[in-house]
Scaffold this motif. Structure first.
Motif, PDB file in Angstrom:
ATOM      1  N   PRO A 342       0.819  -1.210   0.000  1.00  0.00           N
ATOM      2  CA  PRO A 342       0.000   0.000   0.000  1.00  0.00           C
ATOM      3  C   PRO A 342       0.856   1.265   0.000  1.00  0.00           C
ATOM      4  O   PRO A 342       2.069   1.187   0.162  1.00  0.00           O
ATOM      5  N   LYS A 343       0.171   2.396  -0.143  1.00  0.00           N
ATOM      6  CA  LYS A 343       0.816   3.691   0.022  1.00  0.00           C
ATOM      7  C   LYS A 343       1.263   3.821   1.485  1.00  0.00           C
ATOM      8  O   LYS A 343       0.568   3.339   2.387  1.00  0.00           O
ATOM      9  N   THR A 344       2.410   4.434   1.716  1.00  0.00           N
ATOM     10  CA  THR A 344       2.899   4.609   3.077  1.00  0.00           C
ATOM     11  C   THR A 344       1.855   5.357   3.919  1.00  0.00           C
ATOM     12  O   THR A 344       1.102   6.193   3.399  1.00  0.00           O
ATOM     13  N   GLY A 345       1.787   5.048   5.212  1.00  0.00           N
ATOM     14  CA  GLY A 345       0.838   5.739   6.094  1.00  0.00           C
ATOM     15  C   GLY A 345      -0.470   4.995   6.299  1.00  0.00           C
ATOM     16  O   GLY A 345      -1.427   5.571   6.815  1.00  0.00           O
ATOM     17  N   ALA A 346      -0.508   3.703   5.953  1.00  0.00           N
ATOM     18  CA  ALA A 346      -1.759   2.942   6.091  1.00  0.00           C
ATOM     19  C   ALA A 346      -2.042   2.625   7.565  1.00  0.00           C
ATOM     20  O   ALA A 346      -1.151   2.219   8.306  1.00  0.00           O
ATOM     21  N   ILE A 347      -3.294   2.839   7.981  1.00  0.00           N
ATOM     22  CA  ILE A 347      -3.745   2.440   9.319  1.00  0.00           C
ATOM     23  C   ILE A 347      -4.617   1.204   9.132  1.00  0.00           C
ATOM     24  O   ILE A 347      -5.605   1.240   8.394  1.00  0.00           O
ATOM     25  N   LEU A 348      -4.219   0.107   9.792  1.00  0.00           N
ATOM     26  CA  LEU A 348      -4.914  -1.159   9.572  1.00  0.00           C
ATOM     27  C   LEU A 348      -5.813  -1.500  10.750  1.00  0.00           C
ATOM     28  O   LEU A 348      -5.421  -1.345  11.901  1.00  0.00           O
ATOM     29  N   TYR A 407       3.260   0.669  15.727  1.00  0.00           N
ATOM     30  CA  TYR A 407       3.869   1.281  14.544  1.00  0.00           C
ATOM     31  C   TYR A 407       4.854   0.305  13.924  1.00  0.00           C
ATOM     32  O   TYR A 407       5.709  -0.245  14.615  1.00  0.00           O
ATOM     33  N   GLU A 409       7.384  -0.489  10.292  1.00  0.00           N
ATOM     34  CA  GLU A 409       7.879  -0.130   8.973  1.00  0.00           C
ATOM     35  C   GLU A 409       8.060  -1.415   8.193  1.00  0.00           C
ATOM     36  O   GLU A 409       8.593  -2.395   8.721  1.00  0.00           O
ATOM     37  N   ALA A 443       5.566   3.124   6.088  1.00  0.00           N
ATOM     38  CA  ALA A 443       5.104   3.129   7.481  1.00  0.00           C
ATOM     39  C   ALA A 443       3.683   2.572   7.547  1.00  0.00           C
ATOM     40  O   ALA A 443       2.849   2.861   6.693  1.00  0.00           O
ATOM     41  N   VAL A 444       3.413   1.754   8.573  1.00  0.00           N
ATOM     42  CA  VAL A 444       2.096   1.122   8.764  1.00  0.00           C
ATOM     43  C   VAL A 444       1.743   1.207  10.253  1.00  0.00           C
ATOM     44  O   VAL A 444       2.608   1.014  11.107  1.00  0.00           O
ATOM     45  N   ARG A 445       0.478   1.490  10.563  1.00  0.00           N
ATOM     46  CA  ARG A 445       0.045   1.461  11.957  1.00  0.00           C
ATOM     47  C   ARG A 445      -1.044   0.407  12.112  1.00  0.00           C
ATOM     48  O   ARG A 445      -2.027   0.424  11.377  1.00  0.00           O
TER      49      ARG A 445
END
Lengths: 447, 132
Positions: A342-348, A407, A409, A443-445
């Motif tokens: 996905p695009k960086t900054g995804a909140i799952l 958080y 990466e 980055a993924v949260r």
């Protein structure tokens, strides 16, 4: 001296504003204007409003100051005064414009998700200004040079009928892709990750055309010449004229191409004719191609010498000044990969994530792609597809399971067929900031 | 017609002179303004993205006549680094000599567009978090 003053309208077309009768050839003459502007600033006037209003009046007040040494400006040069992120015709609006004169624009990683990069998402790296009013009916390509057995010119129609057509998916990556990360910084366009693409190029083999003209035994290099013009407007200057060793030129995948993904090549990517030398710095793949010289020495056109597209022959410590004669020409690009989904900054909300991307390795194949979600402590192997053909990038994908909220990466690391892998920190510093193949991170949260 | 132009020109000159007189200290920076504190929020010109100060007009005049201001704003270099870029443009790209403006221009570039220590790899910067 009379100026035609232009600026860009919001739609991007050039708008003629005013033909000024002001005699502008001496900075001192109009110096008091500076004080005037600064007095307005002190009086809290809206400067933006001032600039916009001014642009619609005459030259003198339009920029609030003269163009210093304006008498040296070539007549066809449009002063860059009011910057606007105008969309580039035929290109995706989310391309990031690094420079609009010359046009340089890169593609964010999540827009490179297609296996074959669409034309509107293919980056632009111009060194000069593209030719205007291109007529494919009258376009010719000339082959000449010290090591050519003859000199011949071909029309586009002749190229298309006399030689066999091939289509290859080929990676073009700017040698300076990733420059923005180098420390100390390197000058030039500050590419992050997006000066790369892999399109399906259709054309003829450069080898077939060179052999039809005849290659002498002493041939060493080919050099291209394009129809773009130098930023200064000086018609005797070329913005760039590079090339590659004869062995690379004769590889079956090295093309003289007129088509990208089955369509005409976009103007900024070289319409109507360009070289495509896959796996090498994209500056080897001359655009708006009108002449190729078979050279009996290393080609010596602009941006072949000095420090351009060269790295220190021996590795140096960051910040070292390196003499020109100790710099070597970049050939194959290093192994690299990009996570395009996905695009960086995804909140799952879930603990599971499918990722995919591409990996490529210059002249080589990619053997393996691994990913890490714990900052490189452990690595898992992603699924990797074979390339569509030699010098095409390879798709990878993986399903990641995150053990707990927090958080993360996601790092991707490709390894080429000779066992060289991408570094996790910046690779060897070099004065011009080339060849940054440090692993891509998103980055993924996880909730 | 000539009279009209004369009247307008004299008007501009008078306004200019008045502006100079009423704001005599508007151009030179005071020592206090020169301290690093003011660097935290430099005023940026919206049209070009360049930092506004007393050197800004010189930058517009000498640099953006030929190339995009983005070439300045996206780059970082020391004073010497900027000097070598200008030397290169003057030697090969048809740029004119700056003469006595050069030190002021270099000061401006080194002050606002100097290098920052970024180490061997910076933290990831996420522009926008989104629900997937």
């Amino acid at each position: 001296m009379f100026f035609n003053f232009f600026t860009s309208s919001p739609k991007g077309e050039k708008l003629k504003i005013a033909k000024t009768p002001f005699l502008i050839n001496d900075y001192q003459l109009i110096f008091p204007f500076f004080s005037y502007i600064y007095s307005m600033k002190k009086k809290q006037l809206n400067r933006r409003g001032f600039m916009q209003r001014a642009a619609l009046t005459t030259f003198g007040t339009a920029i609030g100051m003269p163009i210093v040494f304006g008498r040296y400006l070539p007549e066809n040069l449009i002063p860059v005064i009011l910057e606007k992120d105008f969309p580039i015709e035929g290109k995706h609006p989310d391309l990031v414009l690094l420079n609009d004169r010359p046009v340089n624009a890169e593609t964010p990683p999540h827009l490179l998700n297609d296996s074959i990069t669409p034309a509107d998402k293919f980056f632009i790296r111009n060194n000069g200004l593209p030719p205007e009013n291109v007529n494919p009916e009258t376009w010719t390509l000339t082959i000449d040079g010290e090591s050519a057995k003859s000199t011949r010119s071909f029309s586009l129609a002749a190229l298309k009928t006399e030689f066999k057509e091939y289509t290859y998916q080929l990676v073009l990556e700017c040698g300076g892709n990733g420059r923005a990360e180098f420390n100390p910084p390197a000058k030039g366009n500050q590419w992050t990750t997006g000066a790369v693409g892999c399109a399906a190029w259709t054309g003829i083999r450069l080898a077939d055309v060179l052999q039809a003209v005849g290659i002498k035994d002493d041939a060493v290099y080919i050099g291209y010449y394009g129809k773009d013009t130098h930023l200064s407007g000086d018609k005797n200057k070329q913005p760039i004229s590079r090339g590659c060793p004869i062995a690379k030129a004769l590889e079956p995948e090295t093309l003289i191409a007129w088509s990208m993904n089955g369509e005409d090549i976009p103007l900024h990517n070289g319409y109507p004719l360009r070289l495509v030398v896959g796996g090498w710095p994209a500056s080897c793949s001359g655009k708006w191609l009108e002449r190729i010289s078979i050279r009996n020495r290393i080609h010596d056109g602009p941006k072949m010498g000095g420090q351009a597209y060269r790295v220190p022959c021996e590795a140096v410590a960051p910040g070292t000044k390196v003499a020109d004669e100790e710099m070597c020409i970049i050939e194959s690009m290093p192994v690299k990969s990009l996570i395009t989904y996905p695009k960086t900054g995804a909140i799952l909300n879930a603990r599971q994530l499918n990722i995919n991307g591409h990996a490529w390795a210059g002249d080589l194949k990619v053997k393996r792609v691994d990913y890490s979600i714990d900052f490189g402590q452990t690595w898992q192997t992603a699924q990797l597809s074979p390339p569509a053909n030699r010098l095409a990038w390879q798709d990878f994908s993986a399903t990641i399971r995150f053990p707990e909220p927090g958080y993360y990466e996601v790092w991707a690391r490709a390894t080429d067929e000779k066992g060289k892998a991408q570094p996790m920190i910046l690779p060897g510093w070099n004065p011009k900031g080339y060849l940054n193949n440090a692993c891509h991170r998103i980055a993924v949260r996880v909730k | 017609m000539k009279i009209k132009v004369l009247i307008i020109l004299s008007g501009i000159i008078i306004i200019t002179l008045l502006a100079c007189e009423t704001e005599p200290s508007s151009v030179p920076l005071t020592e206090e303004e020169n301290t690093p504190d003011t660097l935290a929020v430099p005023e940026v010109n919206e049209a070009t993205g360049l930092v506004m100060d007393e050197t800004f007009p010189l930058i517009i005049a000498h640099c953006t006549s030929c190339h995009s201001a983005k070439l300045i704003t996206q780059n970082r270099a020391t004073r010497d680094g900027w000097a070598s870029m200008i030397d290169w443009m003057q030697a090969t790209q048809g740029l004119w000599k700056f003469d006595d403006h050069e030190p002021q221009i270099l000061d401006y570039l080194a002050k606002y567009y100097g290098p920052t220590e970024s180490g061997r790899r910076e933290n990831l910067a996420v522009e926008e978090w989104y629900e997937l």
